[in-house]
Design a protein around this motif. Structure first.
Motif, PDB file in Angstrom:
ATOM      1  N   PHE A  95       0.943  -0.953  -0.121  1.00 38.64           N
ATOM      2  CA  PHE A  95      -0.194   0.141   0.281  1.00 38.64           C
ATOM      3  C   PHE A  95       0.866   1.051   0.084  1.00 38.64           C
ATOM      4  O   PHE A  95       0.186   2.117   0.830  1.00 38.64           O
ATOM      5  CB  PHE A  95      -0.923   0.300   1.467  1.00 38.64           C
ATOM      6  N   MET A  96       2.091   1.517  -0.045  1.00 40.19           N
ATOM      7  CA  MET A  96       3.042   2.676  -0.156  1.00 40.19           C
ATOM      8  C   MET A  96       3.409   2.860  -1.277  1.00 40.19           C
ATOM      9  O   MET A  96       3.144   2.826  -2.377  1.00 40.19           O
ATOM     10  CB  MET A  96       4.560   1.775  -0.060  1.00 40.19           C
ATOM     11  N   PRO A  97       2.712   4.673  -0.875  1.00 39.59           N
ATOM     12  CA  PRO A  97       2.374   5.355  -1.957  1.00 39.59           C
ATOM     13  C   PRO A  97       3.385   5.860  -2.655  1.00 39.59           C
ATOM     14  O   PRO A  97       5.023   6.204  -2.462  1.00 39.59           O
ATOM     15  CB  PRO A  97       1.538   7.008  -1.062  1.00 39.59           C
ATOM     16  N   ALA A  98       3.007   5.018  -4.250  1.00 44.22           N
ATOM     17  CA  ALA A  98       4.556   5.521  -4.778  1.00 44.22           C
ATOM     18  C   ALA A  98       4.075   6.401  -6.366  1.00 44.22           C
ATOM     19  O   ALA A  98       3.456   5.979  -6.777  1.00 44.22           O
ATOM     20  CB  ALA A  98       5.339   4.470  -5.226  1.00 44.22           C
ATOM     21  N   PRO A 128      -5.971   6.375  -1.110  1.00 42.26           N
ATOM     22  CA  PRO A 128      -6.607   4.548  -1.232  1.00 42.26           C
ATOM     23  C   PRO A 128      -5.185   3.517  -0.724  1.00 42.26           C
ATOM     24  O   PRO A 128      -5.361   2.682  -0.196  1.00 42.26           O
ATOM     25  CB  PRO A 128      -6.099   3.888  -2.621  1.00 42.26           C
ATOM     26  N   ALA A 129      -4.714   4.110  -0.367  1.00 46.68           N
ATOM     27  CA  ALA A 129      -3.561   3.059   1.073  1.00 46.68           C
ATOM     28  C   ALA A 129      -3.874   2.714   2.596  1.00 46.68           C
ATOM     29  O   ALA A 129      -3.965   1.786   3.050  1.00 46.68           O
ATOM     30  CB  ALA A 129      -1.777   3.682   1.062  1.00 46.68           C
ATOM     31  N   GLU A 130      -4.625   4.267   2.812  1.00 45.72           N
ATOM     32  CA  GLU A 130      -5.477   4.061   4.242  1.00 45.72           C
ATOM     33  C   GLU A 130      -6.353   3.372   4.258  1.00 45.72           C
ATOM     34  O   GLU A 130      -6.451   2.188   4.877  1.00 45.72           O
ATOM     35  CB  GLU A 130      -5.558   5.633   4.972  1.00 45.72           C
ATOM     36  N   LEU A 131      -7.069   3.377   3.115  1.00 43.89           N
ATOM     37  CA  LEU A 131      -8.720   2.476   2.828  1.00 43.89           C
ATOM     38  C   LEU A 131      -8.256   1.372   2.411  1.00 43.89           C
ATOM     39  O   LEU A 131      -9.085   0.243   3.537  1.00 43.89           O
ATOM     40  CB  LEU A 131      -9.258   3.252   1.794  1.00 43.89           C
TER      41      LEU A 131
END
Length: 598
Positions: free
Chosen positions: A173-176, A314-317
């Protein structure tokens, strides 16, 4: 009624702000944060008196210890017909640390590595979602989690799987930004998930939950999430393949997954289900800690609604949905498929693999940490996360929860999150955040009440409340004694063949653990020690068993046992008759070489 939207500027640390000053400062900041992360497990261990090794009622960790100490000898003596040898994602690295540093130094060095494997990706994920300050809160939450600390403090394979799953989920889920970075994070995800699967097939449930969470949270980027899942699958194949090749080279066996699948099929037999699965739900009254992830999810849903539908990162969700899916799979496996994933502690602790980010982000929202908030709420959240369980630890012996109170505590985070939204005063928000931390902590650390109901399997959950400021000494003494037995037992290179055990009629805990270390020898001679039965003598001759181990609390039975063997016509040579001691733990070991006339 309002819902706060997290902003990274609210949790920006001094080092993060300094990093904006130029390349030199960014490099200095990265080094400082790396050093701080490397030191944080050690700081937590000494500052909070973390229990390094837990005393576990189950024999399973001792069986795993055998494969940490001497995997080659156990495989050569007892074969690969069972699944104990197959948890290579744990046993191979643990054996490497054991061989390099010795029993206790190797044990703690491996736990230090497992802590880093968990906290570094966790810090990076939460920092990208809510700022560096929030990332440090997440690290603090993990390193003071009684469930995680206890999970790490045994030689059961899920101790490593827990860290692998945390790391894999955070990478997934890491934002990249750039595509190359996205591919790299996805492949690393697969490597961690592959190592987790190498610790036991029960990890397939959280792995499936994580992938499901990523797909659900993808919204308009569904193709990107499918690609991430594909790259993660590639990483899983690579990790499992490396374990297989290593197993072939070191243990002589390539296929370590088939024994696990066969065991899974065997455990579906009604007789096995009746032995391992509780036919009543009332075991839950003693194990209310499994309600804590539901408490976190309830608080998270209320604190994020209605932003949960469109505005959340999106990562948190995704990681929150992954927590929910994993919990649902556990419930189905426990109550529908009649497994024991929820009631067996060393499976249930994996539920904490994904719950820390939702817990921390929920606390931040409830406290009102937004882009325009003061620095006070962030400090208060950090204090609530770390100080609340420490304060409750002082009173935990008086904290006995009825099941009804536990259910109310499970619902409390959702209720106080709602109150904080209805009355958004700073005092109410800070009190609500503290109550959320207190409710989830109470579910975990309250003093256990061991009651076995009709239809309940007697699994004993370790005392989670003593993970902070608890004692490791009894378990460390046992471990010291157990890991010295191999120095008395000849290796298969010296004396190949089977190994049998003989025990007194009444065994102590240390004798039982020692026998588990050697899989009960796959053959136990019958009691009493003073008389070798004809059936046992015939078995020894027929199978040409060259080694016999006798464990005792005093060693007083050894002479009579040796005479009985000699009287049966079996030749006996005493290789070792030693006493192993550490602290209050003492074990007498008699190692006998057997020979047979032809």
């Amino acid at each position: 009624m309002t819902v706060s939207t997290l902003d990274r500027s609210a949790g920006a640390s001094a080092s993060e702000r300094a990093a904006a000053g130029g390349p030199g400062r960014r490099a200095l900041s990265a080094v400082a944060q790396g050093v701080a992360l490397a030191c944080s497990p050690l700081v937590a261990y000494f500052a909070f008196g973390l229990r390094g090794m837990a005393t576990i009622a189950s024999l399973d960790p001792a069986i795993s210890t055998g494969y940490v100490v001497g995997p080659q000898d156990l495989v050569r003596r007892f074969g690969v017909v069972d699944y104990f040898w197959t948890r290579l994602g744990f046993s191979l690295p643990a054996h490497g640390f054991f061989s390099a540093f010795g029993p206790l130094p190797g044990y703690f060095a491996f736990r230090y590595l497992l802590a880093l494997v968990a906290i570094v990706p966790l810090y990076l994920l939460v920092r990208r979602l809510a700022g560096a300050g929030s990332g440090w809160i997440a690290v603090g939450a993990l390193l003071t989690s009684s469930v995680v600390i206890t999970g790490w403090s045994t030689d059961y394979p899920t101790s490593a799987a827990l860290s692998y799953l945390i790391a894999g989920a955070c990478c997934l889920f890491m934002p990249a930004g750039p595509r190359r970075a996205q591919v790299c994070w996805a492949v690393v995800t697969g490597l961690f998930f592959g190592l987790a699967l190498g610790c036991g097939l029960v990890t397939a449930l959280p792995v499936a939950g994580a992938v499901g969470g990523r797909l659900v949270a993808s919204r308009g980027a569904r193709l990107q999430s499918v690609a991430a899942a594909a790259y993660a699958a590639l990483g899983i194949v690579v990790a499992l393949g490396v374990l297989a090749v290593t197993s072939k080279l070191y243990l002589g066996h390539l296929d370590y997954l088939a024994p696990q699948l066969q065991a899974l099929k065997r455990f579906q037999d009604p007789v096995q289900i009746g032995y391992f699965h509780s036919s009543t739900w009332r075991w839950l009254e003693d194990d209310v800690y499994v309600l804590a992830p539901l408490a976190v999810l309830g608080g998270w849903v209320v604190s994020t609604w209605p932003a949960i539908r469109r505005q959340l990162p999106p990562a948190e969700l995704g990681i929150a949905v992954a927590t929910a899916i994993t919990y649902g799979l556990y419930v189905i496996d426990q109550f529908v498929l009649k497994s024991w994933t929820l009631e067996y502690w060393m499976y249930a602790d994996l539920l904490w693999a994904f719950s820390v980010p939702p817990f921390v982000l929920t606390m931040l929202r409830i406290a009102g940490v937004t882009g325009t908030a003061s620095r006070v709420p962030l400090a208060a959240v950090a204090l609530a996360v770390i100080a609340t369980p420490l304060v409750l630890r002082v009173f935990r012996d008086q904290l006995h929860l009825s099941f009804g109170v536990a259910v109310l505590l499970m619902l409390a985070p959702a209720a106080v999150a709602l109150a904080a939204r209805l009355v958004p005063a700073i005092g109410v928000r800070l009190a609500a955040a503290t109550l959320v931390s207190g409710a989830t902590s109470l579910l975990v650390i309250a003093a256990p009440v061991f009651v076995v109901y009709a239809g309940q399997v007697g699994y004993v959950t370790p005392d989670l409340g003593t993970a902070l400021y608890g004692t490791s000494q009894p378990a460390l003494d046992e471990y010291t004694v157990l890991t010295r037995i191999h120095t008395l037992v000849p290796s298969t290179q010296q004396i190949p063949g089977q190994l049998a055990l003989w025990q007194p009629a009444h065994t102590s805990r240390i004798i039982t653990l020692a026998e588990a270390l050697y899989l009960a020898g796959r053959y136990q001679l019958q009691d009493p020690l003073s008389t070798l039965t004809q059936a046992d003598a015939d078995y020894l001759r027929t199978h040409n068993v060259p080694l016999l181990l006798i464990f005792s609390d005093t060693g007083s039975e050894f002479d009579a046992a040796q005479s009985s063997i000699a009287d049966s016509g079996v030749g006996v040579t005493v290789l070792h008759d030693d006493a192993l001691r550490s602290g209050s733990v003492e074990l007498h070991v008699d190692v006998l070489r057997l020979s047979y006339g032809h």
